[in-house]
Write an enzyme that holds these catalytic residues in place. Structure first.
Site, mmCIF file in Angstrom:
data_model
loop_
_atom_site.group_PDB
_atom_site.id
_atom_site.type_symbol
_atom_site.label_atom_id
_atom_site.label_comp_id
_atom_site.label_asym_id
_atom_site.label_seq_id
_atom_site.Cartn_x
_atom_site.Cartn_y
_atom_site.Cartn_z
ATOM 1 N N LYS A 111 0.828 -1.213 0.000
ATOM 2 C CA LYS A 111 0.000 0.000 0.000
ATOM 3 C C LYS A 111 0.857 1.256 0.000
ATOM 4 O O LYS A 111 0.525 2.235 -0.660
ATOM 5 C CB LYS A 111 -0.933 0.017 1.215
ATOM 6 N N LYS A 192 -4.598 -11.332 -5.919
ATOM 7 C CA LYS A 192 -5.830 -11.610 -5.173
ATOM 8 C C LYS A 192 -6.926 -10.634 -5.600
ATOM 9 O O LYS A 192 -6.635 -9.492 -5.961
ATOM 10 C CB LYS A 192 -5.570 -11.568 -3.670
ATOM 11 N N LYS A 195 -10.871 -5.077 -3.605
ATOM 12 C CA LYS A 195 -11.922 -4.061 -3.724
ATOM 13 C C LYS A 195 -11.418 -2.842 -4.470
ATOM 14 O O LYS A 195 -12.170 -2.127 -5.093
ATOM 15 C CB LYS A 195 -12.347 -3.572 -2.334
HETATM 16 P P1 TYM Z 1 -10.802 -6.186 4.017
HETATM 17 O O1 TYM Z 1 -11.836 -5.139 4.156
HETATM 18 O O2 TYM Z 1 -9.734 -5.993 3.006
HETATM 19 O O3 TYM Z 1 -11.470 -7.577 3.681
HETATM 20 C C1 TYM Z 1 -12.518 -8.142 4.479
HETATM 21 C C2 TYM Z 1 -12.317 -9.636 4.576
HETATM 22 O O4 TYM Z 1 -12.296 -10.226 3.262
HETATM 23 C C3 TYM Z 1 -11.147 -11.038 3.116
HETATM 24 N N1 TYM Z 1 -10.710 -10.974 1.708
HETATM 25 C C4 TYM Z 1 -10.535 -12.041 0.918
HETATM 26 N N2 TYM Z 1 -10.690 -13.359 1.140
HETATM 27 C C5 TYM Z 1 -10.429 -14.206 0.108
HETATM 28 N N3 TYM Z 1 -10.030 -13.784 -1.123
HETATM 29 C C6 TYM Z 1 -9.855 -12.471 -1.393
HETATM 30 N N4 TYM Z 1 -9.493 -12.063 -2.603
HETATM 31 C C7 TYM Z 1 -10.115 -11.539 -0.342
HETATM 32 N N5 TYM Z 1 -10.036 -10.179 -0.269
HETATM 33 C C8 TYM Z 1 -10.395 -9.861 1.002
HETATM 34 C C9 TYM Z 1 -10.113 -10.451 4.044
HETATM 35 O O5 TYM Z 1 -9.142 -11.401 4.397
HETATM 36 C C10 TYM Z 1 -10.977 -10.023 5.218
HETATM 37 O O6 TYM Z 1 -11.165 -11.094 6.114
HETATM 38 N N6 TYM Z 1 -7.656 -5.414 7.791
HETATM 39 C C11 TYM Z 1 -8.919 -6.013 7.461
HETATM 40 C C12 TYM Z 1 -10.074 -5.505 8.282
HETATM 41 C C13 TYM Z 1 -9.906 -5.586 9.762
HETATM 42 C C14 TYM Z 1 -9.978 -6.748 10.571
HETATM 43 C C15 TYM Z 1 -9.826 -6.294 11.911
HETATM 44 C C16 TYM Z 1 -10.146 -8.098 10.283
HETATM 45 C C17 TYM Z 1 -9.712 -4.535 10.598
HETATM 46 N N7 TYM Z 1 -9.679 -4.953 11.890
HETATM 47 C C18 TYM Z 1 -9.822 -7.202 12.971
HETATM 48 C C19 TYM Z 1 -10.141 -8.992 11.354
HETATM 49 C C20 TYM Z 1 -9.991 -8.541 12.671
HETATM 50 C C21 TYM Z 1 -9.217 -5.709 5.993
HETATM 51 O O7 TYM Z 1 -8.742 -4.760 5.426
HETATM 52 O O8 TYM Z 1 -10.140 -6.506 5.438
#
Ligand code: TYM
Length: 328
Positions: A111, A192, A195
């Site tokens: 990032k 991967k 979004k």
């Molecule tokens: P975020 O918003 O990027 O994604 C949300 C969840 O989706 C999963 N994910 C995927 N799983 C499989 N294949 C993909 N291509 C894919 N893209 C995204 C992510 O692994 C996630 O579980 N940092 C985290 C948010 C967060 C969080 C937390 C998670 C903040 N605090 C505490 C767990 C516990 C994030 O940016 O997720």
């Protein structure tokens, strides 16, 4: 009852990678635990977000989480910035986290490489994530594979805090789905699904209409073989099979028997229909939820009221452990 916690950022539009990697599991395991699911808007602003758009996305994402099956009578659905203790605990954890641990994070490296100026929040991002989890002493954290490194760091931070100030935090376990932990981009199966990727054929959004879903999947990158060969298939074909299997719940042996030797055009049609069949009821529920004025706001409000006492208690315990000023 053990606690489960997880979060999702209200940026871009949620896609089938988010669903298969995390959200589907959130709904599935929610009744086995005391469940807290969080829209992490403080994480979102580590990269500039247009304010009006962000405010709207928070509400839409909450609606989507209800549509995929989060039950607000059992689980707490909350917005991170509504509970000030997330940021408060993050500061305390920042103070026990070596900078070197943060600079090693692969998501930070990726990032920050894309930014002209790197906000400090981007470096602190995983500390805030650790705070989210440790604030509720969550034992289980259902996520996709891309969050595994952040979860490891959360355990390291908890361990360091416990060794400096005494046993305070529960060690959170990472909970990955058996299929779909890393869904790849349809157009670029070596990256991967994300979004923030802009390509129109990259991700299937959870709100894409059936004809758009079909078009995106029919255009997905495969390889130079004409038909499915499990021994030599490339990442694109593998990804389509993963999507099919994760949506249908089919067993490995059945997927193999069914798709071996199938031409790519037919494979894609079947994958597209499996995705359409799974997303249609979600989209219908989403529409009903968003049509009910005030419903989402009420759910978020109730969620915050329910869990704020837990967050407040943890912060008190941490302040006492560190010798910070507390009223009593
Ligand atoms: P975020 O918003 O990027 O994604 C949300 C969840 O989706 C999963 N994910 C995927 N799983 C499989 N294949 C993909 N291509 C894919 N893209 C995204 C992510 O692994 C996630 O579980 N940092 C985290 C948010 C967060 C969080 C937390 C998670 C903040 N605090 C505490 C767990 C516990 C994030 O940016 O997720």
């Amino acid at each position: 009852m053990k606690r489960v916690f997880s979060g999702i950022q209200p940026t871009g539009s949620p896609h089938i990678g988010n669903y298969l990697g995390a959200l589907k599991n959130w709904a599935k395991i929610q009744y086995d635990y005391e469940s807290i699911y969080c829209i992490v808007d403080l994480h979102a602003v580590t990269i500039y977000q247009e304010p009006k758009e962000l405010r709207q996305k928070i509400e839409e994402l909450a609606g989507m989480l209800l549509a995929i099956g989060i039950d607000p009578t059992h689980s707490s659905l909350v917005v991170q910035s509504a509970i000030p203790q997330h940021a408060e605990l993050a500061w305390m954890l920042t103070c026990v986290t070596p900078v070197g641990w943060l600079e090693r994070m692969t998501q930070y490296k990726a990032k920050s490489a894309a930014q002209e100026t790197i906000g400090d929040g981007l470096l602190q991002y995983p500390v805030l994530m650790a705070a989210d989890i440790l604030l509720y002493n969550a034992a289980i954290v259902p996520v996709g594979d891309d969050q595994s490194q952040h979860l490891e760091l959360a355990r390291d931070i908890a361990g360091r805090f416990n060794s400096l100030y005494g046993e305070t935090f529960v060690m959170p376990a990472t909970h990955l789905p058996s299929v779909g932990a890393r869904v790849m981009g349809l157009d670029e199966p070596d990256k991967k699904m994300s979004k923030s990727a802009t390509g129109s054929g990259h991700a299937v959004s959870l709100l894409d209409p059936p004809e758009v879903i079909r078009k995106k999947i029919m255009r997905a990158t495969t390889d130079s073989n004409p038909a499915v060969d499990f021994e030599t298939m490339g990442a694109g074909v593998q990804n389509l099979l993963t999507i099919y299997q994760a949506f249908t719940g089919a067993l490995d042996v059945d997927v193999r028997a069914h798709f071996s030797g199938m031409r790519y055009g037919d494979l894609k049609k079947q994958v597209a229909e499996a995705v359409v069949a799974a997303l249609s009821p979600i989209q219908e529920r989403y529409k009903q939820i968003m049509d009910e004025t005030g419903y989402v706001a009420k759910v978020l409000d109730e969620g915050a009221k329910r869990i704020t006492p837990i967050a407040a208690e943890t912060v008190e315990v941490v302040k006492k452990a560190m010798g910070l000023y507390t009223a009593s």
